[in-house]
Design a protein around this motif. Structure first.
Motif, PDB file in Angstrom:
ATOM      1  N   LEU A 128       0.869  -1.182   0.000  1.00  0.00           N
ATOM      2  CA  LEU A 128       0.000   0.000   0.000  1.00  0.00           C
ATOM      3  C   LEU A 128       0.907   1.234   0.000  1.00  0.00           C
ATOM      4  O   LEU A 128       1.634   1.469   0.967  1.00  0.00           O
ATOM      5  N   ARG A 129       0.861   1.992  -1.078  1.00  0.00           N
ATOM      6  CA  ARG A 129       1.729   3.168  -1.180  1.00  0.00           C
ATOM      7  C   ARG A 129       1.405   4.183  -0.077  1.00  0.00           C
ATOM      8  O   ARG A 129       2.299   4.885   0.402  1.00  0.00           O
ATOM      9  N   ILE A 130       0.170   4.200   0.327  1.00  0.00           N
ATOM     10  CA  ILE A 130      -0.224   5.134   1.378  1.00  0.00           C
ATOM     11  C   ILE A 130       0.512   4.832   2.680  1.00  0.00           C
ATOM     12  O   ILE A 130       0.915   5.733   3.417  1.00  0.00           O
ATOM     13  N   ASP A 131       0.733   3.526   2.958  1.00  0.00           N
ATOM     14  CA  ASP A 131       1.478   3.144   4.164  1.00  0.00           C
ATOM     15  C   ASP A 131       2.942   3.523   4.050  1.00  0.00           C
ATOM     16  O   ASP A 131       3.572   3.956   5.024  1.00  0.00           O
ATOM     17  N   ALA A 132       3.499   3.339   2.844  1.00  0.00           N
ATOM     18  CA  ALA A 132       4.909   3.698   2.616  1.00  0.00           C
ATOM     19  C   ALA A 132       5.122   5.195   2.852  1.00  0.00           C
ATOM     20  O   ALA A 132       6.153   5.603   3.394  1.00  0.00           O
ATOM     21  N   LYS A 133       4.157   6.000   2.457  1.00  0.00           N
ATOM     22  CA  LYS A 133       4.250   7.447   2.666  1.00  0.00           C
ATOM     23  C   LYS A 133       4.190   7.793   4.152  1.00  0.00           C
ATOM     24  O   LYS A 133       4.975   8.610   4.647  1.00  0.00           O
ATOM     25  N   GLU A 134       3.268   7.155   4.849  1.00  0.00           N
ATOM     26  CA  GLU A 134       3.110   7.442   6.279  1.00  0.00           C
ATOM     27  C   GLU A 134       4.361   7.095   7.068  1.00  0.00           C
ATOM     28  O   GLU A 134       4.770   7.821   7.969  1.00  0.00           O
ATOM     29  N   PHE A 138       5.481  11.416   5.170  1.00  0.00           N
ATOM     30  CA  PHE A 138       4.839  12.197   4.109  1.00  0.00           C
ATOM     31  C   PHE A 138       3.325  12.182   4.293  1.00  0.00           C
ATOM     32  O   PHE A 138       2.762  11.289   4.931  1.00  0.00           O
ATOM     33  N   ASP A 139       2.686  13.157   3.712  1.00  0.00           N
ATOM     34  CA  ASP A 139       1.232  13.200   3.724  1.00  0.00           C
ATOM     35  C   ASP A 139       0.705  12.055   2.853  1.00  0.00           C
ATOM     36  O   ASP A 139       0.922  12.044   1.630  1.00  0.00           O
ATOM     37  N   PRO A 140       0.010  11.092   3.440  1.00  0.00           N
ATOM     38  CA  PRO A 140      -0.420   9.924   2.657  1.00  0.00           C
ATOM     39  C   PRO A 140      -1.476  10.251   1.608  1.00  0.00           C
ATOM     40  O   PRO A 140      -1.703   9.456   0.690  1.00  0.00           O
ATOM     41  N   GLN A 141      -2.115  11.403   1.731  1.00  0.00           N
ATOM     42  CA  GLN A 141      -3.167  11.760   0.785  1.00  0.00           C
ATOM     43  C   GLN A 141      -2.635  12.488  -0.450  1.00  0.00           C
ATOM     44  O   GLN A 141      -3.371  12.680  -1.414  1.00  0.00           O
ATOM     45  N   LYS A 142      -1.371  12.889  -0.398  1.00  0.00           N
ATOM     46  CA  LYS A 142      -0.807  13.629  -1.524  1.00  0.00           C
ATOM     47  C   LYS A 142      -0.056  12.713  -2.483  1.00  0.00           C
ATOM     48  O   LYS A 142       0.604  11.757  -2.062  1.00  0.00           O
ATOM     49  N   ILE A 143      -0.126  13.017  -3.746  1.00  0.00           N
ATOM     50  CA  ILE A 143       0.694  12.333  -4.747  1.00  0.00           C
ATOM     51  C   ILE A 143       2.125  12.841  -4.621  1.00  0.00           C
ATOM     52  O   ILE A 143       2.368  14.041  -4.460  1.00  0.00           O
ATOM     53  N   ILE A 144       3.067  11.924  -4.693  1.00  0.00           N
ATOM     54  CA  ILE A 144       4.484  12.297  -4.633  1.00  0.00           C
ATOM     55  C   ILE A 144       5.080  12.178  -6.027  1.00  0.00           C
ATOM     56  O   ILE A 144       4.977  11.138  -6.688  1.00  0.00           O
ATOM     57  N   VAL A 145       5.693  13.247  -6.480  1.00  0.00           N
ATOM     58  CA  VAL A 145       6.434  13.274  -7.744  1.00  0.00           C
ATOM     59  C   VAL A 145       7.869  13.613  -7.410  1.00  0.00           C
ATOM     60  O   VAL A 145       8.134  14.622  -6.729  1.00  0.00           O
ATOM     61  N   GLY A 146       8.804  12.789  -7.847  1.00  0.00           N
ATOM     62  CA  GLY A 146      10.181  13.062  -7.465  1.00  0.00           C
ATOM     63  C   GLY A 146      11.216  12.424  -8.365  1.00  0.00           C
ATOM     64  O   GLY A 146      10.899  11.780  -9.371  1.00  0.00           O
ATOM     65  N   PHE A 216       6.963   6.862  -3.833  1.00  0.00           N
ATOM     66  CA  PHE A 216       6.777   7.744  -4.992  1.00  0.00           C
ATOM     67  C   PHE A 216       5.626   7.227  -5.861  1.00  0.00           C
ATOM     68  O   PHE A 216       5.510   6.034  -6.121  1.00  0.00           O
ATOM     69  N   ASP A 217       4.813   8.144  -6.356  1.00  0.00           N
ATOM     70  CA  ASP A 217       3.795   7.794  -7.348  1.00  0.00           C
ATOM     71  C   ASP A 217       4.351   7.956  -8.757  1.00  0.00           C
ATOM     72  O   ASP A 217       4.135   7.099  -9.628  1.00  0.00           O
ATOM     73  N   ILE A 218       5.043   9.072  -8.978  1.00  0.00           N
ATOM     74  CA  ILE A 218       5.571   9.393 -10.307  1.00  0.00           C
ATOM     75  C   ILE A 218       7.052   9.710 -10.177  1.00  0.00           C
ATOM     76  O   ILE A 218       7.459  10.476  -9.290  1.00  0.00           O
ATOM     77  N   TYR A 219       7.846   9.116 -11.046  1.00  0.00           N
ATOM     78  CA  TYR A 219       9.295   9.342 -11.039  1.00  0.00           C
ATOM     79  C   TYR A 219       9.665  10.084 -12.321  1.00  0.00           C
ATOM     80  O   TYR A 219       9.356   9.624 -13.432  1.00  0.00           O
ATOM     81  N   ILE A 275       3.685  14.739 -17.118  1.00  0.00           N
ATOM     82  CA  ILE A 275       3.435  14.661 -15.670  1.00  0.00           C
ATOM     83  C   ILE A 275       1.955  14.936 -15.394  1.00  0.00           C
ATOM     84  O   ILE A 275       1.306  14.228 -14.619  1.00  0.00           O
ATOM     85  N   GLU A 276       1.410  15.959 -16.052  1.00  0.00           N
ATOM     86  CA  GLU A 276       0.003  16.294 -15.840  1.00  0.00           C
ATOM     87  C   GLU A 276      -0.904  15.161 -16.310  1.00  0.00           C
ATOM     88  O   GLU A 276      -1.928  14.859 -15.682  1.00  0.00           O
ATOM     89  N   GLN A 277      -0.538  14.518 -17.403  1.00  0.00           N
ATOM     90  CA  GLN A 277      -1.325  13.381 -17.887  1.00  0.00           C
ATOM     91  C   GLN A 277      -1.416  12.282 -16.829  1.00  0.00           C
ATOM     92  O   GLN A 277      -2.490  11.718 -16.590  1.00  0.00           O
ATOM     93  N   LEU A 278      -0.304  12.000 -16.168  1.00  0.00           N
ATOM     94  CA  LEU A 278      -0.310  10.970 -15.130  1.00  0.00           C
ATOM     95  C   LEU A 278      -1.062  11.420 -13.890  1.00  0.00           C
ATOM     96  O   LEU A 278      -1.712  10.612 -13.219  1.00  0.00           O
ATOM     97  N   LEU A 279      -1.000  12.706 -13.575  1.00  0.00           N
ATOM     98  CA  LEU A 279      -1.766  13.229 -12.441  1.00  0.00           C
ATOM     99  C   LEU A 279      -3.266  13.122 -12.706  1.00  0.00           C
ATOM    100  O   LEU A 279      -4.062  12.854 -11.785  1.00  0.00           O
TER     101      LEU A 279
END
Length: 325
Positions: A128-134, A138-146, A216-219, A275-279
């Protein structure tokens, strides 16, 4: 870290003292009856191959991992002189191999492309990516781009920063840059010049890159200079949706619309659009990430790398009549 992994490390202590280094290396090679010397980068490879010739090491290999912008003729001359005494060369990618062959005029049959591999058990998607963020705060509700890479202008951070200027007013995203390097001040200045230094989290050098990539959601990988991209392999193995530049080394692993979105180098506008397309299309991001993971597991695992390299060693040892009980 190398010692902790169980390998012996010998420090010669001769910085750029060529003949002292060569003498010390040849002594070690003779004393330990070394069968294979596989040397990387210009100065280490020059010293090690000279030492191996003196010590009569049976199998001598060069290792090529960088695409250079400028040809340095003294290096080319030394490489050409050592080529007849070198049994083979490995390159991390086709583009690296092509440049080396063109510049140094090595016999093509001596060149072997062995792509880098990634530890697919260490770099893998989070359940669960949300758990990895927590876990990382990191804010689990936000998408991470990095991005994770050396901080240097040749890695193209400024094109990501251009995208952040356009996208940050529209999307609530965590923008993360991981890494350090000699060009860090220039990269920080590029962010300041665009007024987005407070919108980007610069995390510096991190030892928990697998955990970060799992969050990360988007790299985004807008590099302008690469041999064969380890960081891209790691992101893809981690199931990230990837947007990467069309630098030739990237294209040996990242395929547009299959496991990544590919953009022209230096094209901030197209990078922003992808990036916007993936968002906007999370299902597309999910599909690209899953396919990326599949392709890395199938073709770029450490096991695949080790198998190819050990096979080459065995082939050359057999050719040179090396037998060890």
């Amino acid at each position: 870290e190398i010692e902790q992994a169980g390998f012996e490390v010998i420090v010669l202590g001769y910085k750029r003292q060529m003949w002292k280094s060569v003498s010390a290396l040849s002594h070690i090679m003779r004393e330990r009856q070394i069968d294979i010397v596989h040397a990387s980068s210009y100065h280490p490879s020059l010293y090690a191959r000279l030492a191996a010739i003196i010590a009569r090491v049976p199998v001598i290999l060069g290792y090529e991992h960088v695409i250079y912008n400028n040809k340095r003729m003294p290096r080319v001359i030394f490489n050409r002189l050592l080529a007849p005494f070198t049994d083979g060369f490995t390159a991390v990618g086709e583009q690296v191999a092509n440049q080396v062959l063109e510049w140094n005029q090595y016999p093509r049959e001596k060149m072997h492309v062995v792509h880098n591999g990634v530890d697919i058990s260490r770099y893998q998607p989070a359940k669960l990516r949300i758990d990895a963020k927590e876990k990382l705060g990191f804010d689990p509700q936000k998408i991470i781009v990095g991005v994770v890479s050396r901080l240097d202008p040749e890695k193209g951070h400024r094109f990501l920063f251009d995208a952040i200027v356009k996208l940050s007013p529209k999307y609530d995203v965590q923008w993360i840059v991981v890494g350090t390097g000699r060009g860090a001040d220039k990269v920080y200045q590029e962010a300041r010049d665009r007024g987005i230094e407070k919108k980007v989290e610069f995390l510096g050098l991190r030892r928990d890159v697998p955990e970060l990539l799992a969050a990360f959601d988007i790299y985004v990988f807008p590099t302008l200079q690469e041999g064969f991209p380890n960081s891209l392999l790691e992101a893809m193995a981690s199931g990230c949706a990837v947007v990467a530049s069309d630098f030739p080394g990237n294209l040996e692993v990242a395929i547009d619309q299959r496991n990544a979105l590919i953009v022209p180098m230096r094209d901030s506008k197209r990078l922003t659009q992808c990036i916007e397309q993936l968002l906007q299309q999370p299902e597309l991001a999910k599909h690209l990430g899953e396919q990326a993971r599949h392709d890395i597991v199938e073709n770029f695992s450490l096991q695949a790398y080790a198998g190819k390299m050990s096979g080459l060693y065995e082939q050359l040892c057999e050719k040179k009549g090396v037998v060890r009980e």
